[in-house]
Design an enzyme around this catalytic site. Structure first.
Site, PDB file in Angstrom:
ATOM      1  N   HIS A  65       0.822  -1.202   0.000  1.00  0.00           N
ATOM      2  CA  HIS A  65       0.000   0.000   0.000  1.00  0.00           C
ATOM      3  C   HIS A  65       0.858   1.254   0.000  1.00  0.00           C
ATOM      4  O   HIS A  65       0.519   2.252  -0.650  1.00  0.00           O
ATOM      5  CB  HIS A  65      -0.935   0.005   1.216  1.00  0.00           C
ATOM      6  CG  HIS A  65      -2.176  -0.806   1.015  1.00  0.00           C
ATOM      7  ND1 HIS A  65      -3.447  -0.328   1.292  1.00  0.00           N
ATOM      8  CD2 HIS A  65      -2.352  -2.071   0.568  1.00  0.00           C
ATOM      9  CE1 HIS A  65      -4.348  -1.264   1.019  1.00  0.00           C
ATOM     10  NE2 HIS A  65      -3.703  -2.332   0.582  1.00  0.00           N
ATOM     11  N   VAL A  69       1.178   4.188  -3.458  1.00  0.00           N
ATOM     12  CA  VAL A  69       0.685   5.554  -3.263  1.00  0.00           C
ATOM     13  C   VAL A  69       1.877   6.457  -2.943  1.00  0.00           C
ATOM     14  O   VAL A  69       2.462   6.369  -1.870  1.00  0.00           O
ATOM     15  CB  VAL A  69      -0.358   5.623  -2.127  1.00  0.00           C
ATOM     16  CG1 VAL A  69      -0.842   7.065  -1.950  1.00  0.00           C
ATOM     17  CG2 VAL A  69      -1.530   4.701  -2.413  1.00  0.00           C
ATOM     18  N   GLY A  71       4.834   6.252  -3.875  1.00  0.00           N
ATOM     19  CA  GLY A  71       6.113   5.560  -3.829  1.00  0.00           C
ATOM     20  C   GLY A  71       6.460   5.003  -2.461  1.00  0.00           C
ATOM     21  O   GLY A  71       5.781   5.263  -1.467  1.00  0.00           O
ATOM     22  N   SER A  75       5.107   6.949   3.690  1.00  0.00           N
ATOM     23  CA  SER A  75       4.085   7.969   3.921  1.00  0.00           C
ATOM     24  C   SER A  75       2.820   7.363   4.514  1.00  0.00           C
ATOM     25  O   SER A  75       2.047   8.060   5.182  1.00  0.00           O
ATOM     26  CB  SER A  75       3.760   8.713   2.624  1.00  0.00           C
ATOM     27  OG  SER A  75       3.409   7.810   1.590  1.00  0.00           O
ATOM     28  N   HIS A 194      -0.770 -13.327  -1.489  1.00  0.00           N
ATOM     29  CA  HIS A 194      -2.046 -13.684  -0.872  1.00  0.00           C
ATOM     30  C   HIS A 194      -2.017 -15.085  -0.260  1.00  0.00           C
ATOM     31  O   HIS A 194      -2.954 -15.481   0.427  1.00  0.00           O
ATOM     32  CB  HIS A 194      -3.187 -13.593  -1.896  1.00  0.00           C
ATOM     33  CG  HIS A 194      -3.582 -12.190  -2.217  1.00  0.00           C
ATOM     34  ND1 HIS A 194      -4.523 -11.867  -3.166  1.00  0.00           N
ATOM     35  CD2 HIS A 194      -3.155 -11.007  -1.709  1.00  0.00           C
ATOM     36  CE1 HIS A 194      -4.670 -10.555  -3.227  1.00  0.00           C
ATOM     37  NE2 HIS A 194      -3.845 -10.015  -2.348  1.00  0.00           N
ATOM     38  N   ASP A 246      -5.647 -18.432   1.467  1.00  0.00           N
ATOM     39  CA  ASP A 246      -5.190 -19.765   1.062  1.00  0.00           C
ATOM     40  C   ASP A 246      -5.791 -20.754   2.056  1.00  0.00           C
ATOM     41  O   ASP A 246      -5.356 -20.829   3.206  1.00  0.00           O
ATOM     42  CB  ASP A 246      -3.660 -19.830   1.103  1.00  0.00           C
ATOM     43  CG  ASP A 246      -3.116 -21.213   0.751  1.00  0.00           C
ATOM     44  OD1 ASP A 246      -3.924 -22.160   0.633  1.00  0.00           O
ATOM     45  OD2 ASP A 246      -1.892 -21.354   0.609  1.00  0.00           O
TER      46      ASP A 246
END
Length: 326
Positions: A65, A69, A71, A75, A194, A246
């Site tokens: 994430h 956003v 880079g 942040s 995932h 999974d």
């Protein structure tokens, strides 16, 4: 001879002046300032991991994430007194607190060492911690490029339309990843994270309840698996309930995620659509049949991810507290 020298030096000078910021990243960036940084971070991450496995998917998702956003500049870690930071955006509200806590603990551990105090960025600690949770979960360990600076800006408004959603189709995913220099093979490899992920029932409930006018269940979903999901996520379920992405080895970083896709057991629409085209299906099949190949390509892809939009030198800072700008 002069023409030959010019032919050689021109590309070099071009790289020096026009090379993206990620060219300044190095594996041994802290060799002189904080040579033990990797072992310090690893010890802190391992301790947190032993307290709760959620540390792994939470940290990995936090890294993703953050990079997508503005880079890879940490942040996403910044707090705002008026709830206007990236972490306050709807798409980031589901980021687990254990991910943030992992980085805060690792930063504290690094800064407790006299020579390292305020010398290592939160962005680099997040990149290292991501590598460590992957390895601790049975995945590959790899050399991490370092030298990122922490961003000074974090706005809720900057998150919109920059993160993939659970209902994205393959075209939407491909375009979003390509915008960061990540081709289809990297998209599919990174989706393999995932294998240790978890999802709230609301992210896939539309696949098992009233999917469309013809069928209550998404026809691309394995029928038996759909019934299991209905049992785990009944209508009006507690919104805090999460389901492993999974169903077979949820605590192990492996290639069973891709085997699940072959069987119609991709939990999210954005998982199952990886079988949409012949090309994407070939990649899924290759990863499903070769765990070593998957891990090799994943390392390449996560390394590229770690270069997205990085800030170096004067473009950012090294935060004293990952939650606030200096």
């Amino acid at each position: 001879m002069e023409a030959l020298i010019s032919h050689i030096l021109l590309p070099i000078s071009f790289l020096l002046f026009f090379c993206p910021s990620f060219c300044q990243l190095q594996h041994n960036y802290y060799l002189n300032s904080c040579p033990e940084v990797e072992s310090i971070v690893h010890a802190a991450v391992k301790k947190k991991f032993q307290e709760t496995f959620v540390t792994a998917p939470a940290t990995l998702r936090l890294f993703f994430h953050d990079c997508f956003v503005q880079g890879c500049d940490a942040s996403v870690m910044l707090a705002s007194p008026d709830n206007n930071a990236e972490k306050d955006a709807p798409d980031d509200l589901s980021l687990a607190g254990d991910g943030f806590d992992t980085i805060i603990r690792a930063k504290a551990a690094v800064d407790s060492v006299r020579g390292c105090r305020h010398r290592v960025s939160c962005a680099d600690i997040l990149a290292l911690a991501t590598r460590d949770v992957i390895a601790l979960s049975g995945g590959p360990s790899y050399a991490v490029e370092l030298g990122r600076r922490d961003g000074r800006i974090s706005l809720k408004a900057s998150v919109g339309n920059h993160l993939p959603h659970a209902n994205f189709n393959l075209s939407q995913l491909t375009l979003m990843f390509a915008s960061h220099g990540l081709p289809l093979v990297d998209l599919i490899a990174l989706s393999g994270a995932h294998t240790i992920g978890f999802a709230h029932c609301s992210q896939f409930s539309n696949r098992i309840y009233g999917y469309n006018s013809k069928s209550k269940i998404d026809q691309t979903l394995n029928t038996q698996y759909a019934r299991q999901l209905q049992q785990m996520c009944p209508k009006n379920v507690d919104p805090r309930i999460v389901i492993p992405m999974d169903p077979n080895t949820p605590l192990t970083f492996d290639n069973l995620y891709y085997m699940n896709l072959q069987q119609g057991k991709g939990l999210l629409i954005s998982d199952q659509v990886l079988l949409t085209t012949p090309k994407s299906r070939r990649i899924v099949d290759a990863f499903a049949s070769n765990n070593t190949l998957f891990k090799q390509i994943f390392v390449s892809a996560v390394t590229k991810l770690g270069r997205v939009g990085v800030k170096t030198r004067a473009q950012g800072e090294i935060r004293r507290d990952c939650r606030f700008v200096n």
